[in-house]
Design a protein around this motif. Structure first.
Motif, short mmCIF file in Angstrom:
data_model
loop_
_atom_site.label_atom_id
_atom_site.label_comp_id
_atom_site.label_asym_id
_atom_site.label_seq_id
_atom_site.Cartn_x
_atom_site.Cartn_y
_atom_site.Cartn_z
N UNK A 154 23.13 10.69 38.56
CA UNK A 154 22.44 9.16 38.23
C UNK A 154 21.44 9.09 37.11
N UNK A 155 20.98 10.16 36.70
CA UNK A 155 20.00 9.99 35.56
C UNK A 155 20.24 10.54 34.29
N UNK A 156 21.64 10.64 34.21
CA UNK A 156 22.06 11.11 32.76
C UNK A 156 21.94 9.94 31.81
N UNK A 157 21.63 8.89 31.98
CA UNK A 157 21.36 7.87 31.05
C UNK A 157 19.80 7.45 31.02
N UNK A 158 19.09 8.05 31.88
CA UNK A 158 17.64 7.90 31.64
C UNK A 158 17.11 8.19 33.22
N UNK A 159 15.87 8.55 33.09
CA UNK A 159 15.17 9.19 34.14
C UNK A 159 14.08 7.99 34.40
N UNK A 160 13.94 7.38 35.63
CA UNK A 160 12.99 6.51 36.08
C UNK A 160 11.56 7.05 36.17
N UNK A 161 10.50 6.36 35.72
CA UNK A 161 9.24 6.85 35.88
C UNK A 161 8.75 6.91 37.30
N UNK A 162 9.29 6.08 38.26
CA UNK A 162 8.96 5.90 39.50
C UNK A 162 10.05 5.69 40.37
N UNK A 163 9.95 6.28 41.72
CA UNK A 163 11.25 6.02 42.40
C UNK A 163 10.51 6.17 43.93
N UNK A 164 11.30 5.05 44.83
CA UNK A 164 10.71 5.15 46.21
C UNK A 164 12.16 5.29 46.80
N UNK A 165 12.26 6.26 47.82
CA UNK A 165 13.33 6.87 48.41
C UNK A 165 13.30 6.77 50.13
N UNK A 166 14.39 6.18 50.83
CA UNK A 166 14.45 6.16 52.26
C UNK A 166 15.50 7.21 52.56
N UNK A 167 15.19 8.16 53.34
CA UNK A 167 16.08 9.06 53.89
C UNK A 167 16.55 8.85 55.34
N UNK A 168 17.51 8.14 55.66
CA UNK A 168 17.72 7.83 57.07
C UNK A 168 18.56 8.88 57.82
N UNK A 169 18.28 9.37 59.05
CA UNK A 169 18.61 10.38 59.96
C UNK A 169 18.34 11.83 59.30
N UNK A 170 17.05 11.75 58.81
CA UNK A 170 16.82 13.04 58.19
C UNK A 170 16.70 14.38 59.12
#
Length: 310
Positions: A154-170
């Motif tokens: 997903x980050x081949x075209x650029x890496x975001x500086x910040x990211x929030x992630x939700x993992x459902x059914x972890x």
């Protein structure tokens, strides 16, 4: 040693397969040793025929097939031997003779490889104390790494500086911890991850590990994803093997909350399987349990795909 000699003399052969016919009657021949003989299956395009060949008859049988197949493989206990026929002669190749340097070059390199100094993975039971993968965890290790590779794409075209992630059914959160380490330590992203699961004891253990190793922006919450009572607006929603309709709730939350990324691998898709009924032209797909299960899974994912497009 010729193929005829090897086929008739060796007693460590597990299977012989003749393929790529060159004027032969049979499209493929498979022989499996059974006691003092071989059980042979000969295939045409439409039929299968069977025959028993004694060890004493193997020399004559081997003489007969030489030149009629471009490839003959002997699967043995310690090696796989392949005979390739071209220009009226066989070339013998043994996979066991491959040198260690070539073997090492072909060894799969993971983004988070074995030997990485990640103590949290020891607590999770993925690594031993010397950071080797626990033998019983190799499948999970490969599975999670494959998921991380998908995230990495997903980050081949650029890496975001910040990211929030939700993992459902972890669940036990192998993916969650791997993902947090990858985002923060490998990609150097200011990432916050929240893992959601129904089991309070599992959630408590994961929170303890996160605190123990100073993962300040990794949290776990006991919650029912079907209720959708979440305040966060994640940039990314992940769901690895969330059971049955939990996958659908994760997808729904990702879409309604405006998440930029959604990565989901479904699991045990029971809802359609339990509700689908016989009656109509598709009955042949519902007659047998295993085929019905797979058909239901395909229907489920087709519906999900159409809803996502909508």
């Amino acid at each position: 040693m010729t193929f005829q000699e090897e086929a008739s003399r060796r007693r460590d052969i597990l299977k012989i397969v003749c393929s790529s016919p060159k004027g032969a009657k049979w499209r493929k021949i498979t022989l499996i040793p059974t006691g003092q003989a071989y059980f042979a299956e000969m295939l045409t395009d439409t039929q299968a025929f069977h025959k028993v060949i004694s060890f004493e008859e193997m020399t004559l049988w081997a003489e007969d097939v030489v030149g009629k197949y471009r490839q003959i493989a002997l699967f043995c206990k310690e090696e796989t031997v392949t005979y390739l026929f071209s220009k009226n002669k066989f070339k013998r190749l043994s996979h066991a003779e491959e040198n260690k340097e070539q073997s090492a070059q072909r060894k799969k390199k993971y983004i988070l490889d074995e030997g990485s100094d990640i103590p949290a993975f020891v607590d999770l039971g993925v690594f031993t104390k010397d950071f080797k993968v626990v033998r019983s965890m190799y499948d999970k290790f490969r599975q999670v790494n494959r998921f991380i590779e998908t995230v990495d794409d997903l980050f081949k075209d650029g890496v975001p500086k910040k990211l929030t992630v939700a993992d459902f059914g972890c669940g036990k959160s192998y993916l969650t911890f791997f993902l947090y380490h990858y985002l923060t330590n490998v990609r150097k992203i200011d990432a916050e991850i929240v893992g959601y699961d129904l089991k309070e004891d599992v959630v408590a253990k994961c929170n303890d590990i996160a605190v123990k190793y100073g993962y300040g922006k990794l949290h776990f919450v006991a919650a029912d994803v079907s209720r959708g009572e979440f305040s966060m607006k994640p940039d990314m929603v992940v769901s690895l093997h969330a059971c049955d309709t939990a996958t659908d709730y994760a997808i729904h939350y990702a879409v309604t909350s405006g998440a930029k990324y959604l990565l989901s691998v479904p699991c045990c898709q029971h809802e359609v399987n339990l509700s689908i009924r016989n009656g109509g032209e598709m009955d042949f797909l519902l007659r047998y349990g295993l085929i019905k299960e797979r058909t239901s899974a395909l229907i489920t994912d087709s519906i999900r795909a159409m809803l996502l497009e909508d």
